[in-house]
Design a protein around this motif. Structure first.
Motif, PDB file in Angstrom:
ATOM      1  N   GLY A   1      26.244   1.000  40.377  1.00 34.82           N
ATOM      2  CA  GLY A   1      26.393  -0.435  40.093  1.00 34.82           C
ATOM      3  C   GLY A   1      26.922  -0.810  38.574  1.00 34.82           C
ATOM      4  O   GLY A   1      27.834   0.007  38.179  1.00 34.82           O
ATOM      5  N   SER A   2      26.485  -1.879  38.005  1.00 28.78           N
ATOM      6  CA  SER A   2      27.423  -2.322  36.840  1.00 28.78           C
ATOM      7  C   SER A   2      26.453  -1.671  35.635  1.00 28.78           C
ATOM      8  O   SER A   2      25.606  -1.053  35.830  1.00 28.78           O
ATOM      9  CB  SER A   2      26.888  -3.825  36.702  1.00 28.78           C
ATOM     10  N   TRP A   3      27.443  -1.598  34.612  1.00 31.64           N
ATOM     11  CA  TRP A   3      26.879  -1.201  33.255  1.00 31.64           C
ATOM     12  C   TRP A   3      25.794  -1.917  32.765  1.00 31.64           C
ATOM     13  O   TRP A   3      24.932  -1.367  32.110  1.00 31.64           O
ATOM     14  CB  TRP A   3      28.266  -1.166  32.343  1.00 31.64           C
ATOM     15  N   ASP A   4      25.726  -3.189  32.828  1.00 32.26           N
ATOM     16  CA  ASP A   4      24.714  -4.083  32.292  1.00 32.26           C
ATOM     17  C   ASP A   4      23.231  -3.814  33.309  1.00 32.26           C
ATOM     18  O   ASP A   4      22.128  -3.684  32.487  1.00 32.26           O
ATOM     19  CB  ASP A   4      25.049  -5.398  32.530  1.00 32.26           C
ATOM     20  N   GLU A   5      23.409  -3.756  34.419  1.00 32.33           N
ATOM     21  CA  GLU A   5      22.190  -3.657  35.346  1.00 32.33           C
ATOM     22  C   GLU A   5      22.400  -2.436  36.280  1.00 32.33           C
ATOM     23  O   GLU A   5      22.761  -2.822  37.377  1.00 32.33           O
ATOM     24  CB  GLU A   5      21.846  -4.744  35.922  1.00 32.33           C
ATOM     25  N   PRO A   6      22.479  -1.217  35.800  1.00 34.35           N
ATOM     26  CA  PRO A   6      22.586  -0.144  36.653  1.00 34.35           C
ATOM     27  C   PRO A   6      21.829   0.118  37.668  1.00 34.35           C
ATOM     28  O   PRO A   6      20.419  -0.092  37.364  1.00 34.35           O
ATOM     29  CB  PRO A   6      22.782   1.112  35.794  1.00 34.35           C
ATOM     30  N   LYS A   7      21.953   0.673  39.027  1.00 36.63           N
ATOM     31  CA  LYS A   7      21.009   0.982  39.825  1.00 36.63           C
ATOM     32  C   LYS A   7      20.475   2.375  39.549  1.00 36.63           C
ATOM     33  O   LYS A   7      19.371   2.777  39.755  1.00 36.63           O
ATOM     34  CB  LYS A   7      21.678   0.885  41.236  1.00 36.63           C
ATOM     35  N   VAL A   8      21.509   3.185  38.950  1.00 33.49           N
ATOM     36  CA  VAL A   8      21.050   4.602  38.610  1.00 33.49           C
ATOM     37  C   VAL A   8      21.888   5.027  37.358  1.00 33.49           C
ATOM     38  O   VAL A   8      23.216   4.778  37.347  1.00 33.49           O
ATOM     39  CB  VAL A   8      21.442   5.651  39.925  1.00 33.49           C
ATOM     40  N   LYS A   9      21.348   5.634  36.757  1.00 31.11           N
ATOM     41  CA  LYS A   9      22.013   6.312  35.521  1.00 31.11           C
ATOM     42  C   LYS A   9      22.101   7.992  35.781  1.00 31.11           C
ATOM     43  O   LYS A   9      21.337   8.624  36.064  1.00 31.11           O
ATOM     44  CB  LYS A   9      21.133   6.063  34.102  1.00 31.11           C
ATOM     45  N   PHE A  10      23.381   8.344  35.669  1.00 31.59           N
ATOM     46  CA  PHE A  10      23.827   9.760  35.841  1.00 31.59           C
ATOM     47  C   PHE A  10      23.673  10.371  34.509  1.00 31.59           C
ATOM     48  O   PHE A  10      23.494  10.000  33.328  1.00 31.59           O
ATOM     49  CB  PHE A  10      25.231   9.919  36.552  1.00 31.59           C
ATOM     50  N   GLY A  11      24.021  11.733  34.523  1.00 31.48           N
ATOM     51  CA  GLY A  11      23.872  12.648  33.208  1.00 31.48           C
ATOM     52  C   GLY A  11      25.112  12.313  32.341  1.00 31.48           C
ATOM     53  O   GLY A  11      24.836  13.209  31.197  1.00 31.48           O
ATOM     54  N   GLY A  12      26.049  11.816  32.574  1.00 30.10           N
ATOM     55  CA  GLY A  12      27.208  11.760  31.855  1.00 30.10           C
ATOM     56  C   GLY A  12      28.402  12.641  32.149  1.00 30.10           C
ATOM     57  O   GLY A  12      27.943  13.670  32.859  1.00 30.10           O
ATOM     58  N   GLY A  13      29.377  12.402  31.342  1.00 32.24           N
ATOM     59  CA  GLY A  13      30.446  13.329  31.889  1.00 32.24           C
ATOM     60  C   GLY A  13      30.708  14.622  31.114  1.00 32.24           C
ATOM     61  O   GLY A  13      31.931  15.278  31.144  1.00 32.24           O
ATOM     62  N   GLY A  14      29.902  14.653  30.058  1.00 32.26           N
ATOM     63  CA  GLY A  14      30.135  16.149  29.075  1.00 32.26           C
ATOM     64  C   GLY A  14      31.540  15.777  28.458  1.00 32.26           C
ATOM     65  O   GLY A  14      31.857  14.758  28.088  1.00 32.26           O
ATOM     66  N   GLY A  15      32.647  16.941  28.490  1.00 33.06           N
ATOM     67  CA  GLY A  15      33.678  16.877  28.002  1.00 33.06           C
ATOM     68  C   GLY A  15      34.663  16.593  28.912  1.00 33.06           C
ATOM     69  O   GLY A  15      35.836  16.406  28.352  1.00 33.06           O
ATOM     70  N   SER A  16      34.498  16.056  30.077  1.00 38.61           N
ATOM     71  CA  SER A  16      35.514  15.701  31.153  1.00 38.61           C
ATOM     72  C   SER A  16      36.401  14.541  30.781  1.00 38.61           C
ATOM     73  O   SER A  16      37.712  14.477  30.920  1.00 38.61           O
ATOM     74  CB  SER A  16      34.851  15.438  32.363  1.00 38.61           C
ATOM     75  N   GLY A  17      35.875  13.513  30.064  1.00 41.69           N
ATOM     76  CA  GLY A  17      36.762  12.241  29.574  1.00 41.69           C
ATOM     77  C   GLY A  17      37.993  12.844  28.472  1.00 41.69           C
ATOM     78  O   GLY A  17      38.948  12.022  28.761  1.00 41.69           O
ATOM     79  N   SER A  18      37.619  13.938  27.935  1.00 34.78           N
ATOM     80  CA  SER A  18      38.891  14.382  26.876  1.00 34.78           C
ATOM     81  C   SER A  18      39.538  15.512  27.596  1.00 34.78           C
ATOM     82  O   SER A  18      40.560  15.507  27.542  1.00 34.78           O
ATOM     83  CB  SER A  18      38.232  15.157  25.592  1.00 34.78           C
ATOM     84  N   LEU A  19      38.932  16.544  28.491  1.00 32.11           N
ATOM     85  CA  LEU A  19      39.797  17.598  29.076  1.00 32.11           C
ATOM     86  C   LEU A  19      40.419  17.119  30.444  1.00 32.11           C
ATOM     87  O   LEU A  19      41.494  17.973  30.251  1.00 32.11           O
ATOM     88  CB  LEU A  19      38.691  18.548  29.442  1.00 32.11           C
ATOM     89  N   LEU A  20      40.042  16.205  30.917  1.00 35.01           N
ATOM     90  CA  LEU A  20      40.855  15.983  32.196  1.00 35.01           C
ATOM     91  C   LEU A  20      42.365  15.707  31.970  1.00 35.01           C
ATOM     92  O   LEU A  20      43.085  16.014  32.604  1.00 35.01           O
ATOM     93  CB  LEU A  20      40.350  14.658  33.151  1.00 35.01           C
ATOM     94  N   SER A  21      42.984  14.907  30.914  1.00 33.96           N
ATOM     95  CA  SER A  21      44.116  14.768  30.246  1.00 33.96           C
ATOM     96  C   SER A  21      44.670  15.981  29.636  1.00 33.96           C
ATOM     97  O   SER A  21      46.059  15.858  29.620  1.00 33.96           O
ATOM     98  CB  SER A  21      44.175  13.554  29.570  1.00 33.96           C
ATOM     99  N   LEU A  22      44.019  17.147  29.630  1.00 34.61           N
ATOM    100  CA  LEU A  22      44.596  18.224  28.766  1.00 34.61           C
ATOM    101  C   LEU A  22      45.060  19.194  29.805  1.00 34.61           C
ATOM    102  O   LEU A  22      45.835  20.060  29.462  1.00 34.61           O
ATOM    103  CB  LEU A  22      43.598  18.693  27.793  1.00 34.61           C
ATOM    104  N   VAL A  23      44.133  19.403  30.799  1.00 36.25           N
ATOM    105  CA  VAL A  23      44.241  20.691  31.554  1.00 36.25           C
ATOM    106  C   VAL A  23      45.613  20.247  32.580  1.00 36.25           C
ATOM    107  O   VAL A  23      45.855  19.140  32.919  1.00 36.25           O
ATOM    108  CB  VAL A  23      42.827  20.860  32.450  1.00 36.25           C
ATOM    109  N   ASP A  24      46.095  21.434  33.317  1.00 33.78           N
ATOM    110  CA  ASP A  24      47.355  21.036  34.329  1.00 33.78           C
ATOM    111  C   ASP A  24      46.809  20.451  35.369  1.00 33.78           C
ATOM    112  O   ASP A  24      47.219  19.421  35.945  1.00 33.78           O
ATOM    113  CB  ASP A  24      47.863  22.563  34.478  1.00 33.78           C
TER     114      ASP A  24
END
Length: 251
Positions: free
Chosen positions: A122-145
């Protein structure tokens, strides 16, 4: 651990997916695995023993050799038999130096462009569900092959045309689900293999975007030697955890 949803079957889609991943890993050298991923754990153990792939677990283990694959990759059992231990900063440093060939990632949503959502439905302001978050994926995805993803279900709301929120993006090249295998080509995820018994129409109906079928073949079920290795590294069949329904496959 929950009970095996198909205890009398030698081959289900879990085995098909595990074998498909293990085969793709045969040409890789160093692979980093995030948390909560029992199916890739088994595929990586197979590749580590058969193809000399270096398996870096988020537990901090290098080529751990537990007697049985644990359900969670946070388990201390993954440290059993490890040839070395490492820390999270060392994993980030290795990725930044170009030393990680593949990173396994999970996503509550994965869209046609290979973006991951592990933040909100859903939306950031009114989410239907909150998940656990991305851990380090936001940084790592652009670094790994390459980043590879998997899902134990295949439906339109978890595979939308556009994710509700972009937690991470970059270098996602492969996705395997209970229906098929996707590879990213010309900027989008395209079907490159259909699992046994799965039709194009089923994939179309259960995917949230207009799917492109890139001359797909059929995913080959594991042979006897692959099944034997799978059972050796995963005697408790944790690879089958997380599936709502597992039907035996015709051999």
């Amino acid at each position: 651990m929950s009970s095996d949803p198909s205890p009398d079957a030698d081959v289900t889609v879990a085995e098909v997916m595990t074998a498909a991943i293990a085969r793709r890993l045969a040409t890789k050298q160093t692979v980093f695995q995030g948390f909560a991923s029992p199916l890739p754990t088994v595929a990586l153990r197979m590749a580590s023993e058969r193809d000399d792939v270096t398996h870096l677990s988020a537990s901090g283990a290098v080529n751990g050799r537990p007697q049985a694959a644990p359900v969670s990759t946070e388990s201390a059992h993954l440290l059993e038999g490890a040839t070395a231990h490492f820390t999270s900063p060392e994993a980030f440093d290795l990725a930044a130096r170009g030393g990680v060939d593949v990173m396994f990632v999970g996503g509550a949503q994965v869209d046609r462009l290979g973006r991951l959502n592990n933040t909100v439905a859903g939306s950031w302001d009114e989410p239907k569900v909150k998940f656990g978050g991305g851990g380090g994926s936001g940084s790592l995805l652009s670094l790994v092959d390459e980043a590879w993803a998997w899902r134990t279900e295949h439906r339109a709301r978890s595979l939308p045309a556009d994710v509700d929120f972009t937690t991470a993006q970059g270098n996602l090249t492969y996705l395997v689900t209970p229906l098929c295998e996707f590879a990213r080509r010309d900027g989008e995820l395209r079907v490159v293999s259909l699992h046994p018994g799965i039709s194009r129409e089923t994939v179309r109906e259960r995917t949230g975007w207009e799917v492109t079928f890139d001359d797909p073949g059929r995913t080959v079920p594991p042979d006897e030697s692959e099944l034997a290795l799978m059972e050796h590294v995963d005697p408790d069949r944790v690879r089958r955890s997380g599936f709502a329904d597992l039907e035996p496959l015709e051999r």
